[in-house]
Design a protein around this motif. Structure first.
Motif, PDB file in Angstrom:
ATOM      1  N   LEU A  85       0.793  -1.224   0.000  1.00 31.76           N
ATOM      2  CA  LEU A  85       0.000   0.000   0.000  1.00 31.76           C
ATOM      3  C   LEU A  85       0.831   1.282   0.000  1.00 31.76           C
ATOM      4  O   LEU A  85       0.455   2.276  -0.601  1.00 31.76           O
ATOM      5  CB  LEU A  85      -0.928  -0.003   1.218  1.00 31.76           C
ATOM      6  CG  LEU A  85      -1.823  -1.233   1.354  1.00 31.76           C
ATOM      7  CD1 LEU A  85      -2.484  -1.260   2.732  1.00 31.76           C
ATOM      8  CD2 LEU A  85      -2.880  -1.251   0.256  1.00 31.76           C
ATOM      9  N   ALA A  86       1.939   1.259   0.729  1.00 31.75           N
ATOM     10  CA  ALA A  86       2.748   2.473   0.865  1.00 31.75           C
ATOM     11  C   ALA A  86       4.160   2.091   1.276  1.00 31.75           C
ATOM     12  O   ALA A  86       4.399   1.016   1.828  1.00 31.75           O
ATOM     13  CB  ALA A  86       2.141   3.417   1.901  1.00 31.75           C
ATOM     14  N   ARG A  87       5.068   2.991   1.004  1.00 32.58           N
ATOM     15  CA  ARG A  87       6.439   2.841   1.496  1.00 32.58           C
ATOM     16  C   ARG A  87       6.625   3.865   2.609  1.00 32.58           C
ATOM     17  O   ARG A  87       6.209   5.013   2.486  1.00 32.58           O
ATOM     18  CB  ARG A  87       7.446   3.087   0.363  1.00 32.58           C
ATOM     19  CG  ARG A  87       8.897   2.965   0.798  1.00 32.58           C
ATOM     20  CD  ARG A  87       9.832   3.102  -0.404  1.00 32.58           C
ATOM     21  NE  ARG A  87       9.764   1.922  -1.265  1.00 32.58           N
ATOM     22  CZ  ARG A  87       9.160   1.874  -2.438  1.00 32.58           C
ATOM     23  NH1 ARG A  87       8.535   2.951  -2.910  1.00 32.58           N
ATOM     24  NH2 ARG A  87       9.156   0.780  -3.159  1.00 32.58           N
ATOM     25  N   GLU A  88       7.250   3.441   3.709  1.00 37.31           N
ATOM     26  CA  GLU A  88       7.496   4.371   4.806  1.00 37.31           C
ATOM     27  C   GLU A  88       8.990   4.580   4.996  1.00 37.31           C
ATOM     28  O   GLU A  88       9.759   3.621   5.087  1.00 37.31           O
ATOM     29  CB  GLU A  88       6.895   3.876   6.120  1.00 37.31           C
ATOM     30  CG  GLU A  88       7.128   4.872   7.248  1.00 37.31           C
ATOM     31  CD  GLU A  88       6.582   4.427   8.589  1.00 37.31           C
ATOM     32  OE1 GLU A  88       6.385   5.295   9.448  1.00 37.31           O
ATOM     33  OE2 GLU A  88       6.363   3.213   8.777  1.00 37.31           O
ATOM     34  N   VAL A  89       9.369   5.828   5.052  1.00 40.68           N
ATOM     35  CA  VAL A  89      10.754   6.209   5.335  1.00 40.68           C
ATOM     36  C   VAL A  89      10.768   6.915   6.690  1.00 40.68           C
ATOM     37  O   VAL A  89       9.929   7.776   6.958  1.00 40.68           O
ATOM     38  CB  VAL A  89      11.306   7.148   4.244  1.00 40.68           C
ATOM     39  CG1 VAL A  89      12.714   7.615   4.598  1.00 40.68           C
ATOM     40  CG2 VAL A  89      11.284   6.467   2.884  1.00 40.68           C
ATOM     41  N   GLU A  90      11.678   6.524   7.530  1.00 40.61           N
ATOM     42  CA  GLU A  90      11.834   7.165   8.844  1.00 40.61           C
ATOM     43  C   GLU A  90      13.281   7.596   9.006  1.00 40.61           C
ATOM     44  O   GLU A  90      14.198   6.828   8.701  1.00 40.61           O
ATOM     45  CB  GLU A  90      11.457   6.198   9.970  1.00 40.61           C
ATOM     46  CG  GLU A  90      11.621   6.775  11.364  1.00 40.61           C
ATOM     47  CD  GLU A  90      11.341   5.754  12.458  1.00 40.61           C
ATOM     48  OE1 GLU A  90      11.726   6.010  13.612  1.00 40.61           O
ATOM     49  OE2 GLU A  90      10.767   4.693  12.156  1.00 40.61           O
ATOM     50  N   PHE A  91      13.499   8.834   9.452  1.00 38.38           N
ATOM     51  CA  PHE A  91      14.871   9.288   9.652  1.00 38.38           C
ATOM     52  C   PHE A  91      14.954  10.205  10.865  1.00 38.38           C
ATOM     53  O   PHE A  91      14.000  10.898  11.210  1.00 38.38           O
ATOM     54  CB  PHE A  91      15.427   9.996   8.403  1.00 38.38           C
ATOM     55  CG  PHE A  91      14.538  11.049   7.812  1.00 38.38           C
ATOM     56  CD1 PHE A  91      14.475  12.331   8.338  1.00 38.38           C
ATOM     57  CD2 PHE A  91      13.754  10.761   6.702  1.00 38.38           C
ATOM     58  CE1 PHE A  91      13.669  13.309   7.771  1.00 38.38           C
ATOM     59  CE2 PHE A  91      12.942  11.724   6.123  1.00 38.38           C
ATOM     60  CZ  PHE A  91      12.893  13.005   6.661  1.00 38.38           C
ATOM     61  N   ALA A  92      16.108  10.140  11.528  1.00 39.92           N
ATOM     62  CA  ALA A  92      16.358  10.976  12.696  1.00 39.92           C
ATOM     63  C   ALA A  92      16.793  12.372  12.253  1.00 39.92           C
ATOM     64  O   ALA A  92      17.551  12.528  11.292  1.00 39.92           O
ATOM     65  CB  ALA A  92      17.441  10.351  13.582  1.00 39.92           C
TER      66      ALA A  92
END
Length: 279
Positions: A85-92
């Motif tokens: 459904l979606a791509r999730e990117v997480e970054f500090a």
């Protein structure tokens, strides 16, 4: 002396195969109430979200600036029971920055690396407080996986699934952050490379969650001695001895041996690579 800020950048896919919903994920990350046809997702009690918006590429329907409309349309368009459904990117985000600086940093990167490629980006900047009492700013970005135009969704953009592209995002985030830190005259830098590639001999330790850490420091025995069931002896006291910021360390300092709950163990974990591609 320039301090090394912690680098964290992860990419994963939100899909039905694992029982997940794009609508629910969007509601949680934005700390908002988002309704879909199956259930109501209300996370308005969640705190720490300081910026939330949907960023559109050129020619995308303006109605998709509405988070609820966007992710309900994604759910409706994807028919397969195992659909991605979606791509999730997480970054500090470096904690040395102010909130305004951190938000601008995240928005500029998302625009140049994702939106300008044709993705719709649902960005949420969180400014949480870590266990050490210091801010732990980071961003969650949910990305659409199909091409879009004025008529709506097109085919899946397979080029966005390349592992090489994830590596490129990781490196460009480090370059983007370091350039902005230099412009702001902040003496801190990040490095996207693994500890091994940086020539740092340090072995990641097992991660002990906050609940287990609290259990390790609670006085539960009749005699008043501390109970450390399930943890190595000395873990609780070592955690208290190592209260240095988990987000920065000196470039010139030499890594030492720490317990599983020390900030340095979290450094080893957060600098590891985390790549994910979609179908």
């Amino acid at each position: 002396m320039i301090a090394m800020a912690i680098y964290h950048f992860s990419v994963k896919v939100i899909g039905r195969a694992s029982g997940r919903s794009a609508v629910a994920a969007a509601a949680y990350r934005s700390a908002s109430r988002v309704h879909d046809e199956r259930l109501d997702n209300d996370f308005t009690n969640k705190s720490g979200v300081v910026h939330s918006e949907v960023m559109l590429p050129e020619n995308a329907p303006e109605q998709w600036r509405d988070r609820e409309r966007l992710w309900n349309d994604v759910e409706a368009f994807e028919k397969r029971k195992d659909a991605q459904l979606a791509r999730e990117v997480e970054f500090a985000i470096p904690r040395e920055m102010t909130r305004a600086q951190g938000i601008e940093l995240a928005r500029d990167f998302v625009q140049s690396e994702f939106v300008d490629r044709g993705m719709i980006a649902d960005i949420n900047v969180h400014w949480d407080i870590d266990a050490d009492g210091l801010p732990k700013p980071h961003a969650h970005v949910m990305l659409t996986m199909r091409s879009v135009d004025t008529d709506g969704f097109g085919p899946k953009a397979r080029d966005w699934n390349r592992t090489e592209l994830v590596e490129q995002w990781r490196e460009r985030w480090a370059d983007h952050v370091n350039q902005r830190l230099a412009e702001l005259d902040i003496d801190a830098r990040i490095d996207h490379r693994s500890l091994e590639a940086q020539g740092i001999e340090f072995e990641p330790q097992d991660k002990i969650g906050p609940a287990a850490q609290r259990m390790a420091s609670v006085d539960l025995s009749p005699s008043g001695s501390r109970i450390t069931t399930g943890l190595r002896a000395g873990t609780a006291s070592a955690s208290l001895r190592n209260r240095a910021s988990p987000w920065t360390r000196s470039r010139t300092s030499k890594p030492r041996s720490h317990s599983a709950t020390s900030p340095c163990s979290r450094i080893a974990i957060r600098t590891g690579r985390s790549n994910s591609t979609g179908r």
